[in-house]
Design a protein around this motif. Structure first.
Motif, PDB file in Angstrom:
ATOM      1  N   ASP A 124       0.706  -1.057   0.011  1.00  0.00           N
ATOM      2  CA  ASP A 124       0.091   0.122   0.151  1.00  0.00           C
ATOM      3  C   ASP A 124       0.923   1.150   0.128  1.00  0.00           C
ATOM      4  O   ASP A 124       0.669   2.282  -0.913  1.00  0.00           O
ATOM      5  N   ALA A 125       1.861   1.243   0.980  1.00  0.00           N
ATOM      6  CA  ALA A 125       2.776   2.382   1.191  1.00  0.00           C
ATOM      7  C   ALA A 125       3.339   2.733  -0.289  1.00  0.00           C
ATOM      8  O   ALA A 125       3.622   3.740  -0.776  1.00  0.00           O
ATOM      9  N   THR A 126       3.840   1.799  -0.845  1.00  0.00           N
ATOM     10  CA  THR A 126       4.630   1.914  -2.296  1.00  0.00           C
ATOM     11  C   THR A 126       3.773   2.464  -3.259  1.00  0.00           C
ATOM     12  O   THR A 126       4.109   3.387  -4.019  1.00  0.00           O
ATOM     13  N   ALA A 127       2.764   1.762  -3.473  1.00  0.00           N
ATOM     14  CA  ALA A 127       1.695   2.239  -4.353  1.00  0.00           C
ATOM     15  C   ALA A 127       1.202   3.775  -4.129  1.00  0.00           C
ATOM     16  O   ALA A 127       1.181   4.711  -5.095  1.00  0.00           O
ATOM     17  N   ARG A 128       0.916   4.010  -3.050  1.00  0.00           N
ATOM     18  CA  ARG A 128       0.669   5.539  -2.622  1.00  0.00           C
ATOM     19  C   ARG A 128       2.036   6.546  -3.027  1.00  0.00           C
ATOM     20  O   ARG A 128       1.666   7.499  -3.489  1.00  0.00           O
ATOM     21  N   VAL A 129       3.177   6.244  -2.662  1.00  0.00           N
ATOM     22  CA  VAL A 129       4.236   7.097  -3.041  1.00  0.00           C
ATOM     23  C   VAL A 129       4.529   7.195  -4.588  1.00  0.00           C
ATOM     24  O   VAL A 129       4.711   8.396  -4.869  1.00  0.00           O
ATOM     25  N   ARG A 130       4.340   5.911  -5.243  1.00  0.00           N
ATOM     26  CA  ARG A 130       4.271   6.102  -6.695  1.00  0.00           C
ATOM     27  C   ARG A 130       3.372   7.246  -7.220  1.00  0.00           C
ATOM     28  O   ARG A 130       3.517   7.982  -8.209  1.00  0.00           O
ATOM     29  N   ALA A 131       1.932   7.293  -6.789  1.00  0.00           N
ATOM     30  CA  ALA A 131       0.735   7.851  -7.170  1.00  0.00           C
ATOM     31  C   ALA A 131       1.080   9.390  -6.820  1.00  0.00           C
ATOM     32  O   ALA A 131       0.760  10.327  -7.657  1.00  0.00           O
ATOM     33  N   LEU A 132       1.824   9.542  -5.670  1.00  0.00           N
ATOM     34  CA  LEU A 132       2.014  11.035  -5.288  1.00  0.00           C
ATOM     35  C   LEU A 132       3.127  11.584  -6.152  1.00  0.00           C
ATOM     36  O   LEU A 132       3.054  12.817  -6.638  1.00  0.00           O
ATOM     37  N   LYS A 133       4.120  10.796  -6.565  1.00  0.00           N
ATOM     38  CA  LYS A 133       5.257  11.411  -7.375  1.00  0.00           C
ATOM     39  C   LYS A 133       4.463  11.400  -8.881  1.00  0.00           C
ATOM     40  O   LYS A 133       4.786  12.629  -9.408  1.00  0.00           O
ATOM     41  N   GLU A 134       3.595  10.823  -9.277  1.00  0.00           N
ATOM     42  CA  GLU A 134       2.865  11.098 -10.656  1.00  0.00           C
ATOM     43  C   GLU A 134       1.936  12.412 -10.538  1.00  0.00           C
ATOM     44  O   GLU A 134       1.776  13.008 -11.445  1.00  0.00           O
ATOM     45  N   GLU A 135       1.283  12.709  -9.313  1.00  0.00           N
ATOM     46  CA  GLU A 135       0.548  13.906  -9.029  1.00  0.00           C
ATOM     47  C   GLU A 135       1.570  15.137  -8.981  1.00  0.00           C
ATOM     48  O   GLU A 135       1.009  16.095  -8.836  1.00  0.00           O
ATOM     49  N   GLY A 136       2.757  15.091  -8.921  1.00  0.00           N
ATOM     50  CA  GLY A 136       3.632  16.070  -8.767  1.00  0.00           C
ATOM     51  C   GLY A 136       3.806  16.526  -7.315  1.00  0.00           C
ATOM     52  O   GLY A 136       4.404  17.793  -7.152  1.00  0.00           O
ATOM     53  N   VAL A 137       3.513  15.632  -6.462  1.00  0.00           N
ATOM     54  CA  VAL A 137       4.082  16.015  -5.027  1.00  0.00           C
ATOM     55  C   VAL A 137       5.665  15.775  -4.943  1.00  0.00           C
ATOM     56  O   VAL A 137       6.113  15.042  -5.378  1.00  0.00           O
ATOM     57  N   ARG A 138       6.171  16.850  -4.090  1.00  0.00           N
ATOM     58  CA  ARG A 138       7.432  16.819  -3.872  1.00  0.00           C
ATOM     59  C   ARG A 138       8.175  16.236  -2.763  1.00  0.00           C
ATOM     60  O   ARG A 138       9.316  15.701  -2.439  1.00  0.00           O
TER      61      ARG A 138
END
Length: 633
Positions: A124-138
């Protein structure tokens, strides 16, 4: 247990606690961490685990020792978010399992654009971090797993846990370890006590699973404690299940249960708390052990008569009759059969009974004597058989053990058995046959192991013929028989007995250097027929000892004093001399017997005031026999 940043936080703070606890940092998580912890726990090398986030939550479910979580406060979160905002305006918060209500309220109140997410597993944590990167979160704020993942994917990770949060977790862990050590010490103390009990003990929790199982219970059930602990007792021994008492909340005490080839006594006791029933305790006792304890208690704590004072050697005399008597008594003493001792009053029947008890295997247990002619019927019944509390008006509180119970494992001496009332003869017969006694007012009989010696001066066979004594009881008593010879049939023993009893009387009077019996007394003793036998001889010698103690009397004065003190020795020439050292000739035994009977008849007649009918009734003879015996004299 921690990875990456949490491990480093531990490393920075642990040195400050070196004097209070031993810490080891293990950089593992989830299954690898749980496996390492359980291995250490089996070897008793770990008390408490400190972990954070999803790793801590996982370990709490998979290890057998306490897990202290590093707790994050709302202040810690807002502090981390402030740090993250200084790096970039595009920040996200990722926490384990749940968000923080105070943070949600703070973000809404200030209209901050900070998305908040949760995760449960590493995936879950891995998927969430990947999604945040794609959303432009720094910048990503979260626990060690999340921040490590952010660094891995080129984002900036801001560690959520503050130094104060880690410090508090370490403090909590030290306290938890201290309390666990205290609890462990208490448990070891209780287990040591349980290990030394002969009583089997098992304790279960609210689900019926075994939590304690002592060695005695292992022996009763044939199951090792290592196998039993953690399993449901109902699967180990269905007949001993505690489910019933946990449901009812009521104790079940002293239940009789067959366990294999043993009879056991089972107690089931629920464990109650304010929350209700939290478990139960099962105890098992060997019924044979209870019987042994009961017998021991009865033999030690029940009221008993005075201790045995005589042995068979106290039956003094070297005549053939006494030698045979002692030999026979020693043979009888080694068996448990009932003995019937007959003989005239004063011949020493109780001395014989005490001597047989002293020579028997029962010598370490009570010797209890009761005179059956000395009590009214109702009182004799309660004395012999005992009674329960409230059995009758005036009954002692708590009841009273009868003499049969008091003599358990020992000897009961029933003196004057011929005078026992007929109703009690029936109860006595049942006790002798069944080996158990039923106290007055009781509903359960008490087993007794008693050797009975009965004595009488009466002719029991004649009483049976007259219907005054139960024939079946007579046969039950008359298994082994001993006849006490009267003193007149022991002519050769009189000199020894007289001197022995005279010396004992002098000792009681404090005359350490007593003189022997005066010659005039020895001559008179030899001419007397002794209807009272040894008891009368003892009384006479004591009177003489008192008379001559400290007195310097001339022969004439001594004879005058003796005639006043012991007139029976000077009541005339009875013609029944027993030979002593002064050479007085002895008469035949037949003559001695007739003289003794005539002397006894005269005494009874005098006691009855000359009333021949009353004397005949007391003697058990007809008026014709009374007249003939007096004429023969």
């Amino acid at each position: 247990m921690g990875i990456s940043r949490l491990s480093r936080a531990f490393a920075e703070l642990i040195p400050a606690y070196a004097g209070r606890a031993e810490f080891r940092i293990v950089g593992r998580a989830f299954e690898a961490a749980a496996s390492a912890i359980n291995r250490e726990a089996r070897e008793n090398r770990v008390d408490v685990v400190v972990a954070g986030g999803s790793n801590g939550a996982y370990l709490r479910q998979h290890v057998d020792v306490p897990v202290v979580l590093v707790k994050v406060t709302g202040f810690d979160v807002m502090s981390a978010l402030a740090t993250a905002r200084r790096i970039s305006p595009k920040v996200a918060l990722v926490t384990h399992a749940s968000t923080y209500a105070e943070v949600d309220e703070f973000v809404r109140a200030f209209s901050l654009d900070i998305p908040r997410y949760t995760y449960l597993t590493e995936d879950d944590a891995t998927a969430r971090v990947r999604a945040l990167k794609e959303e432009g979160v720094r910048v990503v704020v979260g626990p060690g797993l999340v921040t490590d993942m952010a660094d891995k994917y080129g984002l900036v990770g801001v560690f959520l846990y503050s130094g104060n949060a880690v410090r508090l977790a370490l403090e909590d862990a030290i306290e938890a370890a201290r309390l666990r050590r205290i609890e462990s010490t208490r448990r070891e103390y209780v287990n040591t006590i349980l290990a030394h009990l002969n009583e089997g003990v098992a304790a279960v929790d609210g689900e019926g699973r075994v939590q304690a199982f002592n060695p005695a219970m292992e022996r009763f059930l044939g199951t090792p404690a290592g196998v039993a602990v953690g399993r449901k007792l109902s699967t180990l021994a269905p007949g001993l299940s505690l489910d019933g008492v946990m449901q009812s909340g009521a104790r079940e005490l002293e239940a009789i249960h067959r366990l294999g080839d043993k009879m056991v006594v089972v107690n089931r006791i629920p464990i109650m708390s304010e929350a209700g029933t939290t478990g139960a305790v099962l105890t098992i006792q060997d019924a044979n052990a209870i019987h042994r304890a009961d017998r021991n208690l009865r033999s030690r704590t029940r009221a008993r008569a005075a201790g045995v004072r005589y042995s068979l050697d106290d039956l003094a005399g070297d005549s053939p009759a006494m030698s045979d008597l002692r030999a026979l008594a020693r043979r009888y003493a080694m068996v448990d059969s009932t003995v019937l001792v007959s003989g005239e009053s004063g011949t020493g029947k109780e001395v014989l009974a005490q001597g047989m008890h002293d020579a028997s295997p029962r010598r370490a247990f009570p010797f209890v004597a009761v005179n059956c002619a000395a009590f009214p019927e109702t009182l004799l019944e309660s004395e012999l058989f005992g009674y329960e509390e409230g059995a009758f008006t005036g009954a002692r509180r708590g009841g009273k053990a009868g003499l049969f119970e008091s003599a358990h494992n020992g000897t009961l001496f029933l003196d004057e058995i011929g005078d026992m009332p007929p109703a009690l003869q029936t109860r006595l017969l049942r006790v002798l046959q069944e080996k158990q006694v039923l106290p007055i007012g009781a509903i359960e009989a008490v087993p007794v192991n008693v050797r009975v010696i009965a004595a009488t001066h009466r002719d029991l066979a004649a009483l049976v013929r007259d219907g005054a004594f139960r024939q079946d009881l007579y046969y039950r008593l008359n298994i082994l028989r001993i006849e006490m010879p009267p003193l007149r049939d022991r002519a050769g023993d009189l000199p020894v007995l007289a001197e022995l009893l005279y010396r004992r009387a002098q000792e009681r009077l404090g005359m350490s250097d007593g003189e022997p019996l005066p010659a005039i007394v020895r001559a008179r003793l030899a001419r007397y027929v002794w209807p009272g036998n040894i008891r009368e001889l003892e009384n006479v010698t004591e009177r003489i000892a008192v008379l001559v103690a400290g007195a310097n009397l001339t022969p004439v004065a001594l004879q005058r004093e003796l005639q006043a003190a012991v007139p029976e020795l000077f009541s005339g020439d009875h013609g029944t001399a027993i030979e002593m050292s002064d050479g007085v000739p002895a008469q035949s035994l037949a003559g001695v017997a007739k003289a003794s009977q005539a002397e006894h008849i005269r005494r009874v007649l005098a006691d009855c005031g000359g009333n021949r009918a009353a004397a005949c009734a007391q003697l058990g003879i007809s008026p014709t026999t009374l007249w003939r015996r007096l004429r023969e004299e």
